[in-house]
Scaffold this motif. Structure first.
Motif, mmCIF file in Angstrom:
data_model
loop_
_atom_site.group_PDB
_atom_site.id
_atom_site.type_symbol
_atom_site.label_atom_id
_atom_site.label_comp_id
_atom_site.label_asym_id
_atom_site.label_seq_id
_atom_site.Cartn_x
_atom_site.Cartn_y
_atom_site.Cartn_z
ATOM 1 N N LEU A 43 0.831 -1.204 0.000
ATOM 2 C CA LEU A 43 0.000 0.000 0.000
ATOM 3 C C LEU A 43 0.873 1.265 0.000
ATOM 4 O O LEU A 43 0.573 2.234 -0.685
ATOM 5 C CB LEU A 43 -0.947 -0.008 1.205
ATOM 6 C CG LEU A 43 -1.921 1.183 1.237
ATOM 7 C CD1 LEU A 43 -2.841 1.179 0.022
ATOM 8 C CD2 LEU A 43 -2.734 1.202 2.522
ATOM 9 N N GLU A 44 1.950 1.193 0.768
ATOM 10 C CA GLU A 44 2.828 2.359 0.835
ATOM 11 C C GLU A 44 3.423 2.672 -0.552
ATOM 12 O O GLU A 44 3.446 3.826 -0.986
ATOM 13 C CB GLU A 44 3.941 2.095 1.850
ATOM 14 C CG GLU A 44 4.605 3.379 2.325
ATOM 15 C CD GLU A 44 5.898 3.111 3.083
ATOM 16 O OE1 GLU A 44 6.063 1.993 3.615
ATOM 17 O OE2 GLU A 44 6.735 4.023 3.110
ATOM 18 N N PHE A 72 -0.681 4.519 -7.554
ATOM 19 C CA PHE A 72 -1.262 3.286 -8.091
ATOM 20 C C PHE A 72 -0.998 3.104 -9.595
ATOM 21 O O PHE A 72 -1.788 2.507 -10.308
ATOM 22 C CB PHE A 72 -2.772 3.215 -7.802
ATOM 23 C CG PHE A 72 -3.097 3.111 -6.335
ATOM 24 C CD1 PHE A 72 -3.321 1.868 -5.748
ATOM 25 C CD2 PHE A 72 -3.157 4.240 -5.531
ATOM 26 C CE1 PHE A 72 -3.604 1.768 -4.390
ATOM 27 C CE2 PHE A 72 -3.437 4.151 -4.173
ATOM 28 C CZ PHE A 72 -3.657 2.904 -3.602
ATOM 29 N N GLY A 73 0.112 3.648 -10.033
ATOM 30 C CA GLY A 73 0.483 3.447 -11.442
ATOM 31 C C GLY A 73 -0.305 4.277 -12.431
ATOM 32 O O GLY A 73 -0.314 3.976 -13.623
#
Ligand code: ZN
Lengths: 284, 272
Positions: free
Chosen positions: B70-71, B78-79
């Motif tokens: 998540l970090e 998120f890309g």
């Protein structure tokens, strides 16, 4: 002889343009922006601009062409290029047919050669009445053919964008039209030729992220929505309401993505002036 | 090849343990030097790029970066790239051309970031510029879709001489959820959308959108990453060898024709 053909062409465009210049309502039409009513005749004579607030109604492709081309100069390119259904998408054929019946167009783009202020050019127009002017393979193909025609004949190019984005029913092939049209513009630009992109309401999605953003000169009609992501998607993503005027023509000009906001009544003269200013274009 | 449904492939393509850009760089390249920034206003962690050695030879590597924890996800949005990511990629591609290096792009993104600031800084313009300039690059460009390739945000790194896809990767105009929302106003119909969208590698090979499929271990690349990485290495080195014999001019001409044919109508004789 040529004169007769030119007259015939002028009449044909005028006829198609009349069909295009239709705004619902009887004697009076009410403006979706300010809500005020105006005489239909006054609106029609004023290039479908609201006399009260300056709102620009969407224009049909042929009518748009009739407002900028010299009378009798219009000559359509690839008028018979058919709409397609490359993914055999359920229900899509029927949708295409009903749009064709509604608009009298075969697809969402019309391309032509013509003259503006006596200077020859290639003009392409998207029509938002046809499935939101979305980018289908046929639209991409027609625009690409027009760019290639302009490249080959060393003519300046003007494209009027009006698009809700991708044609969902053509999936990935809709996406690939972005690469195709942009690559064609790269070749066109290499020849030292002028491309003017005119953004009209709405210009979003794949059209924004391809040919609409690649003009040497980018003009916009007042108040047009211009962006990559649609306002609803952005609002959902960031969870905030968007500021007033966000993604409108004036906003895009302030942020450096539009050269000038040009009212429809000045569009023809502006284009004529720009063509004149670029007269010596075309590397040998 | 296994008989997976399109929806199953979407799930595999999004698997958090699927090899990502960092894994590809570690396994396939040596001496990677990361280059940051678009030289205009910012740095975007959603796009990772730099110069590296590929089997001893200098190349430019660029890829979207999602992160696995998540970090990491948060650090690289998120890309989902912002315009700076695409502009950095373009800067590195121009540099690759200057130094006559081949370019590899690795694509795994749910799309360009639909944010307010991304719009203010010209997300559409950034993508369009990449499409236009990539079509003219005089060095070999090999694009590999490794996971999800969605929308113009994926295509902006995807104008390659070769476009390759991992067996379970997907490539589409947008996510199946987004597709179902737009078309039917019902995101829950995403599985139905998967089937209609033609987003799997075999479908896209048939449509002429991609050039080759890179096989994955049974069940997906995340189950045996080392094998998957080796397959990718084998595929890109084979395609690079083919492109190496071409002049810059013929690369550009062939790349143009490749995209020119997509969705082209049957030739029509007309004399305007
Ligand atoms: Zn009004």
């Amino acid at each position: 002889m040529n004169d007769i053909f030119a007259k015939r062409r002028a009449r044909l465009l005028a006829m198609k343009a009349i069909r295009d210049n239709y705004i619902p309502g009887d004697k009076l039409v009410s403006c979706p922006h300010c809500g005020q009513e105006s005489e239909r005749k006054a609106v029609a004579e004023g290039l479908s601009v609201c006399p009260k607030c300056g709102y620009h109604w969407p224009l049909g492709a042929y009518y748009r062409l009739s407002t900028i081309l010299d009378p009798g100069s219009f000559r359509e390119l690839h008028p018979r290029l058919p709409a397609g259904d490359p993914l055999s998408f359920p229900g899509y054929r029927t949708k295409l047919e009903s749009s064709q019946r509604k608009t009298g167009l075969t697809e969402a783009a019309v391309t032509a050669t013509g003259a503006i202020g006596g200077r020859r050019c290639v003009v392409g127009v998207l029509d938002s009445r046809f499935l939101m002017g979305s980018m289908s393979a046929a639209v991409g193909e027609k625009i690409t053919l027009a760019i290639e025609f302009a490249t080959k004949n060393k003519l300046p190019l003007i494209l009027f964008a009006a698009s809700g984005g991708a044609r969902m029913q053509e999936g990935i092939l809709s996406l690939m039209q972005m690469a195709k049209t942009s690559a064609a513009l790269a070749r066109f630009s290499e020849k030292g030729l002028l491309y003017i992109s005119v953004l009209t309401d709405p210009t979003t999605g794949g059209v924004t992220a391809s040919f609409a953003s690649l003009g040497d000169i980018i003009l916009a009609e007042p108040g047009a929505l211009i962006g990559f992501a649609g306002p609803r998607v952005i609002q959902q993503t960031i969870g905030e309401t968007l500021p007033e005027g966000f993604q409108r023509s004036e906003f895009q000009m302030e942020h450096g993505f539009v050269d000038a906001v040009v009212p429809r009544t000045e569009m023809r003269d502006t284009l004529a002036r720009l063509l004149r200013l670029h007269e010596k274009g075309g590397r040998q | 090849m296994s008989e997976l449904t399109a929806a199953q492939r979407v799930a595999i393509a999004r698997h958090p343990q699927r090899p990502n850009i960092t894994d590809y760089i570690d396994a396939l390249f040596t001496d990677f030097f990361e280059q940051k920034g678009d030289r205009l206003c910012g740095e975007d962690g959603a796009v990772l790029g730099g110069v590296a050695l590929y089997h001893g030879r200098p190349v430019t590597v660029i890829g979207t970066r999602k992160g696995k924890t998540l970090e990491e996800n948060l650090n690289c949005n998120f890309g989902m790239p912002n315009p700076e990511g695409y502009r950095k990629a373009l800067r590195l591609m121009r540099q690759a051309e200057k130094f006559r290096r081949p370019i590899f792009t690795f694509i795994d993104t749910s799309g360009a970031y639909p944010g307010l600031e991304a719009e203010e800084r010209g997300q559409g313009e950034a993508i369009a510029r990449n499409l236009m300039e990539m079509s003219q690059l005089t060095v070999p460009v090999i694009a590999v879709i490794t996971g999800e390739g969605n929308s113009g945000g994926a295509l902006a790194l995807g104008v390659g001489d070769r476009v390759l896809m991992l067996e379970n990767a997907v490539y589409a105009i947008l996510s199946p959820e987004g597709f179902a929302t737009i078309l039917w106003k019902d995101a829950s119909r995403h599985e139905e959308a998967c089937d209609l969208m033609k987003l799997t590698a075999p479908d896209l090979l048939r449509l002429g959108v991609i050039d080759d499929i890179i096989p994955e271990p049974e069940g997906g690349a995340h189950l045996a990453p080392a094998i998957a990485l080796r397959q990718v290495d084998r595929a890109i080195s084979r395609h690079l060898a083919e492109l190496d014999s071409e002049s810059g001019k013929s690369l550009v001409a062939a790349r143009y024709q490749k995209f020119r044919k997509m969705g082209a109508a049957a030739p029509e004789k007309e004399n305007p």
